[in-house]
Design a protein around this motif. Structure first.
Motif, mmCIF file in Angstrom:
data_model
loop_
_atom_site.group_PDB
_atom_site.id
_atom_site.type_symbol
_atom_site.label_atom_id
_atom_site.label_comp_id
_atom_site.label_asym_id
_atom_site.label_seq_id
_atom_site.Cartn_x
_atom_site.Cartn_y
_atom_site.Cartn_z
ATOM 1 N N ASN A 182 0.833 -1.205 0.000
ATOM 2 C CA ASN A 182 0.000 0.000 0.000
ATOM 3 C C ASN A 182 0.869 1.257 0.000
ATOM 4 N N ASN A 185 2.363 1.656 -3.425
ATOM 5 C CA ASN A 185 1.355 2.092 -4.394
ATOM 6 C C ASN A 185 0.836 3.499 -4.121
ATOM 7 N N SER A 186 1.108 4.026 -2.919
ATOM 8 C CA SER A 186 0.678 5.387 -2.582
ATOM 9 C C SER A 186 1.794 6.385 -2.849
ATOM 10 N N SER A 190 -5.017 3.101 -1.124
ATOM 11 C CA SER A 190 -4.084 4.188 -1.393
ATOM 12 C C SER A 190 -4.205 5.189 -0.250
ATOM 13 N N ARG A 210 -2.942 8.017 -0.388
ATOM 14 C CA ARG A 210 -2.811 9.329 -1.026
ATOM 15 C C ARG A 210 -4.066 10.189 -0.797
#
Lengths: 372, 375
Positions: free
Chosen positions: B45, B48-49, B133, B135
């Motif tokens: 994670n 991917n962020s 995510s 983000r």
């Protein structure tokens, strides 16, 4: 071992029919999980050789894509150096594209390194040669070249055109001829050699009539005119030679026999490969799978027997795959039937399509093909 | 060089409820899904962020976990601007101490955080199965000018009393916490995922360390104190698959979810697209002539000669002809002998189930098999 440089020589690779039209034999997929060259590269790894390079003849992309940074085969990622070597002159003029010219063009071996021994292996022969032992034997005998050979009983059908060494009572090679398939029981060269640095230098720098157009030829010549002291090293163990499309199929299918597979996988001699972070294989409720190798990323809900299913292959419900090799990313749709076939990567076999061939002559479906 | 955000993964817990699974490995390093370890989820994670700096706090049985984390290469967290740092308790000029709680673990590593100079700090658990995510959550944190943003998930109201519950206003500002309430007034459970503005966190942790009455825990001490001090606490709602795998039963269930999640589902997308892990140098997976395998997930290196149904089979597992595995999770290197029946079980790493042994727990329980089971 810092004193050794390994060279994976792709110049001796035979063609595997349609499989090698757009890729090298070395990078051809094998058993769903490997490229054929993984086994030779792993011999370097398992023998503790961190300095190695690949003599690439053509299809550069296909080789680079598989080996990537080559770290998959390296123990100490700092100390070892690994290169892909191409012969730029050979790209302009194909008649110059041979292994000796490639080494000459890339003669960093002689400048950047003071390694005393160069170990050459081909990609198309799968073996588990402990190269460290060969080098040891090479040093002990004081030879210019040490050639690794094995004994086979099917010389009429395999190892065609490979060198047959004739040995004296001390194991010295006194003649070399090419296997033309007339004798079954032969000693055969594995195209694997240890060559002393100065000898290699002499071979690649030779001029005029003394200049050979391949390492194989240089050895034949050197034995013939007594200019090279070539000793032999006997290897006894798993060995197979990929020299045709049929050989590729035969070697793949014979490993479905688990006892055969153990000779290759249960020896403590790990086969390293570049991996792709794919999830484990997934089987659906309709899956019926027998006597098959399945790679990660595969999704199977159909029937599969006596086959090899590579990475990210999808076999849908009702589809039947028998005695076949399905390469990466191919999709076999519902109720399609595939028997005795090699389906190259990213093909799409539509619902209900049928691909059948006689068992003795598997058919081939090219990469990306849509079969209706 | 200052960093926008640094992730700190709390991976030091023993995971007592996982029994023998955590005898020699920390809970985040427990195998999952045939090929993964639990900590692959938060680490993937992070990757991917776009988070490139990750600290992994470890304490209990850290060798396997530490070795597994390595340079962070398995998740791509070893690039030129990346750093993966394992953080175990250490001796300092002030003396030495074990981590006394989640907040104390971060407090003991403030020097590491200072050296990274982050704007924000993301606190994660090492034992949750989910793909997310961070983000979006960070964007919301920045937009709300929050001091802390807590990730929450909607749970069925009847289960809400098992969780820390968040009560928020219309603007997502948190107004109250209820810790495992008998009468929950909301169904938003805290996932134990927090983004703090580092300056605020730093001061809070220093104050908390001086407080002898504190248990030095984020949930029990730090967050309630922030609420009392009228700090800006916001809730970020996560929608998707999430599971805390704290018990044998929940670990088994999460594994079974992998099999049952249809293509395109949240969990299936996580596994197929964005979960990074170790790739073992295994031989290819082989399915024998008399094998039967349905509704299962099987990793490379497994040899299946027997019958497997609705199960997870890890690398280097060997299932003999005549053995039957149903609704079970077989961890790496385990061996199931002929005539054995393993149903509703987790078979531990390298365990050996002998000939004819029946593992068939009753009353819907999940049995853990470890070591050698000969009868």
């Amino acid at each position: 071992m810092k004193n050794i440089i390994g060279l994976l020589n792709l110049y001796d690779s035979p063609e595997l029919g349609p499989l090698t039209e757009n890729r090298t034999l070395a990078s051809t997929s094998f058993l769903g999980r490997y490229a054929i060259m993984d086994f030779a590269l792993s011999n370097f790894t398992n023998s503790g050789i961190d300095d190695f390079s690949i003599l690439v003849k053509n299809n550069f992309r296909s080789v680079t894509k598989h080996v990537h940074t080559m770290k998959a085969w390296v123990s100490n990622t700092k100390i070892g150096k690994q290169y892909l070597l191409i012969n730029a002159n050979g790209i302009r003029d194909k008649s110059l594209n041979n292994d000796i010219n490639n080494i000459k063009t890339n003669d960093w071996i002689f400048y950047e390194s003071d390694a005393q021994y160069i170990v050459v292996q081909p990609a198309h022969i799968i073996s588990q040669v402990n190269l460290r032992k060969v080098v040891k034997s090479h040093i002990a005998s004081g030879a210019d070249v040490t050639l690794v050979y094995t004994k086979i009983t099917n010389g009429k059908s395999t190892f065609k055109k490979h060198l047959i060494p004739e040995l004296d009572e001390n194991g010295k090679v006194i003649s070399l001829r090419k296997n033309n398939g007339d004798v079954a029981r032969i000693n055969v060269s594995l195209d694997t050699y240890v060559i002393s640095r100065e000898v290699m230098k002499k071979i690649v720098n030779a001029r005029g009539n003394n200049r050979a157009t391949s390492l194989r030829q240089a050895l034949i010549k050197g034995v013939e005119d007594f200019s090279l002291n070539v000793q032999s090293y006997y290897y006894e163990g798993y060995v197979r030679c990929f020299d045709s499309f049929k050989a590729f199929c035969d070697i793949s299918f014979e490993l479905l026999n688990y006892e055969n597979a153990r000779q290759l996988f249960d020896t403590g001699w790990t086969a390293y490969t570049n991996t792709h972070n794919t999830p484990p294989a997934k089987y659906g409720e309709n899956a019926c799978v027998k006597n098959t190798y399945v790679a990660n990323g595969a999704v199977i809900d159909g029937t599969v027997e006596n086959s090899i299913v590579s990475r990210n292959v999808v076999i849908e419900k009702g589809a039947v795959v028998k005695n076949s090799i399905i390469l990466t990313g191919t999709k076999v749709s519902e109720c399609a039937i595939i028997e005795n076939a090699v389906i190259d990567k990213w093909a799409f076999i539509s619902t209900g399509a049928t691909i059948k061939a006689p068992k003795s002559r598997p058919t081939y479906v090219r990469q990306g093909k849509i079969v209706k | 060089m200052s960093k926008e955000i640094v992730a700190m993964i709390l991976a030091g817990g023993k995971g007592t409820r996982l029994e023998a699974l955590t005898k020699k490995v920390a809970k985040p390093a427990v195998s999952f899904g045939g090929r993964y370890r639990i900590i692959d989820f938060p680490l993937s994670n992070c990757a991917n962020s776009g988070i490139t700096t990750v600290g992994v706090l470890m304490q209990y049985e850290s060798i396997v976990l530490d070795q597994y984390i390595g340079s962070g290469e398995k998740w791509g967290l070893n690039g030129v601007r990346a750093l993966t740092q394992t953080l175990s308790p250490r001796q300092t000029e002030q003396g030495m101490a074990w981590y006394k709680g989640t907040a104390d673990a971060i407090y003991e590593n403030l020097d590491f955080l200072d050296s990274q100079d982050p704007e924000y700090v993301l606190i994660l658990s090492g034992d949750h199965i989910y793909g997310m995510s961070y983000r979006d959550m960070l964007n919301k944190h920045i937009e709300k000018k929050a001091d802390v943003t807590i990730c929450s998930i909607g749970v069925p109201l009847e289960e809400a009393s098992r969780f820390g519950i968040i009560i928020k206003d219309d603007n997502d500002r948190i107004v109250e916490f209820q810790e495992k309430p008998a009468k929950p007034r909301s169904n938003f459970a805290s996932m134990g995922i927090y983004i703090f503005t580092y300056k605020v966190l730093r001061k809070l942790l220093i104050d908390d360390a001086k407080n002898e009455k504190s248990s030095h825990d984020f949930g029990k001490d730090i967050l309630p104190k922030m609420l009392a001090d009228k700090k800006r606490l916001f809730s970020y709602e996560y929608k998707g698959y999430w599971k805390d795998v704290g018990t044998i039963a929940s670990l088994h269930e999460a594994n079974m979810d992998l099999i049952d999640s249809p293509a395109g589902s949240d969990l299936s997308k996580v596994i197929n697209n964005s979960l990074y892990s170790e790739d073992t140098n295994s031989a290819p997976q082989y399915i024998g002539s008399n094998a039967s395998i349905k509704k299962s997930i099987v990793n490379q290196g497994a040899v299946i000669l027997g019958s497997v149904e609705h199960s997870i089979i890890s690398n280097e597992v060997y299932i003999e002809e005549g053995a039957t595995v149903i609704n079970s999770v077989i961890l790496p290197g385990a061996h199931i002998s002929t005539g054995a029946l393993v149903k509703d079980a987790i078979v531990n790493n390298d365990a050996f189930v002998g000939e004819g042994v029946k593992v068939t727990p009753e009353n819907g329980e999940i049995e853990l098999v470890s070591g050698r089971r000969m009868e």
